[in-house]
Write a protein that holds these residues in place. Structure first.
Motif, short mmCIF file in Angstrom:
data_model
loop_
_atom_site.label_atom_id
_atom_site.label_comp_id
_atom_site.label_asym_id
_atom_site.label_seq_id
_atom_site.Cartn_x
_atom_site.Cartn_y
_atom_site.Cartn_z
N GLN A 2 -9.75 -0.30 6.68
CA GLN A 2 -8.33 -0.17 6.38
C GLN A 2 -8.08 0.30 4.96
O GLN A 2 -7.10 0.96 4.69
CB GLN A 2 -7.61 -1.50 6.62
CG GLN A 2 -7.52 -1.85 8.08
CD GLN A 2 -6.79 -3.17 8.29
OE1 GLN A 2 -6.56 -3.91 7.34
NE2 GLN A 2 -6.44 -3.45 9.53
N THR A 3 -8.99 -0.02 4.06
CA THR A 3 -8.86 0.45 2.70
C THR A 3 -8.96 1.96 2.65
O THR A 3 -8.24 2.62 1.89
CB THR A 3 -9.95 -0.19 1.81
OG1 THR A 3 -9.85 -1.60 1.91
CG2 THR A 3 -9.80 0.24 0.38
N THR A 4 -9.81 2.54 3.48
CA THR A 4 -9.95 3.99 3.54
C THR A 4 -8.64 4.63 3.98
O THR A 4 -8.22 5.63 3.42
CB THR A 4 -11.08 4.37 4.51
OG1 THR A 4 -12.27 3.73 4.11
CG2 THR A 4 -11.29 5.87 4.53
N TYR A 5 -7.99 4.07 4.99
CA TYR A 5 -6.71 4.60 5.44
C TYR A 5 -5.65 4.51 4.35
O TYR A 5 -4.81 5.39 4.22
CB TYR A 5 -6.22 3.87 6.70
CG TYR A 5 -7.05 4.17 7.92
CD1 TYR A 5 -7.43 5.46 8.22
CD2 TYR A 5 -7.44 3.16 8.77
CE1 TYR A 5 -8.18 5.76 9.34
CE2 TYR A 5 -8.19 3.42 9.90
CZ TYR A 5 -8.57 4.72 10.17
OH TYR A 5 -9.30 5.00 11.28
N PHE A 6 -5.70 3.44 3.58
CA PHE A 6 -4.76 3.29 2.47
C PHE A 6 -4.91 4.43 1.47
O PHE A 6 -3.93 5.04 1.06
CB PHE A 6 -4.98 1.94 1.78
CG PHE A 6 -4.18 1.78 0.51
CD1 PHE A 6 -2.83 1.50 0.57
CD2 PHE A 6 -4.79 1.94 -0.72
CE1 PHE A 6 -2.08 1.38 -0.59
CE2 PHE A 6 -4.05 1.81 -1.88
CZ PHE A 6 -2.71 1.52 -1.82
N TRP A 7 -6.15 4.72 1.07
CA TRP A 7 -6.38 5.78 0.08
C TRP A 7 -6.07 7.15 0.64
O TRP A 7 -5.58 8.02 -0.08
CB TRP A 7 -7.81 5.71 -0.45
CG TRP A 7 -8.01 4.50 -1.32
CD1 TRP A 7 -8.77 3.42 -1.03
CD2 TRP A 7 -7.40 4.24 -2.59
NE1 TRP A 7 -8.68 2.49 -2.05
CE2 TRP A 7 -7.84 2.98 -3.02
CE3 TRP A 7 -6.52 4.95 -3.39
CZ2 TRP A 7 -7.45 2.41 -4.22
CZ3 TRP A 7 -6.13 4.39 -4.61
CH2 TRP A 7 -6.58 3.13 -5.01
N ILE A 8 -6.36 7.36 1.92
CA ILE A 8 -6.01 8.64 2.55
C ILE A 8 -4.49 8.80 2.57
O ILE A 8 -3.97 9.87 2.25
CB ILE A 8 -6.60 8.74 3.97
CG1 ILE A 8 -8.12 8.86 3.89
CG2 ILE A 8 -6.00 9.91 4.73
CD1 ILE A 8 -8.82 8.77 5.23
N GLY A 9 -3.78 7.75 2.94
CA GLY A 9 -2.32 7.80 2.94
C GLY A 9 -1.76 8.05 1.56
O GLY A 9 -0.82 8.83 1.38
#
Length: 73
Positions: A2-9
């Protein structure tokens, strides 16, 4: 994960913000050199450039709607 999705967003939001800034700069009434300088700053340093532009960037859009009918409500 989920941290990856946060940074992508966050990166997507930053790219969209930078595109909006570049569009705003090129629609301003400043000189070509000023526009190129702001564009280079925002492209090379996206976050810092956006912060600096929000404080000291060019204001005022010179190009309005393309036709009088377009601006009617």
């Amino acid at each position: 994960m989920q941290t990856t999705y946060f940074w992508i967003g966050l990166a997507v939001i930053l790219v969209l913000l930078d595109l909006w800034i570049v569009n705003s700069v090129w629609r301003s009434d400043k000189t070509l050199g000023t526009k190129a300088g702001w564009t280079a700053l925002v492209v090379v340093l996206p976050f810092v450039g956006a912060v600096i532009w929000s404080v000291a960037g060019p204001r005022g859009v010179t190009k309005g709607p393309s036709s009088p009918e377009h601006s009617k409500g």
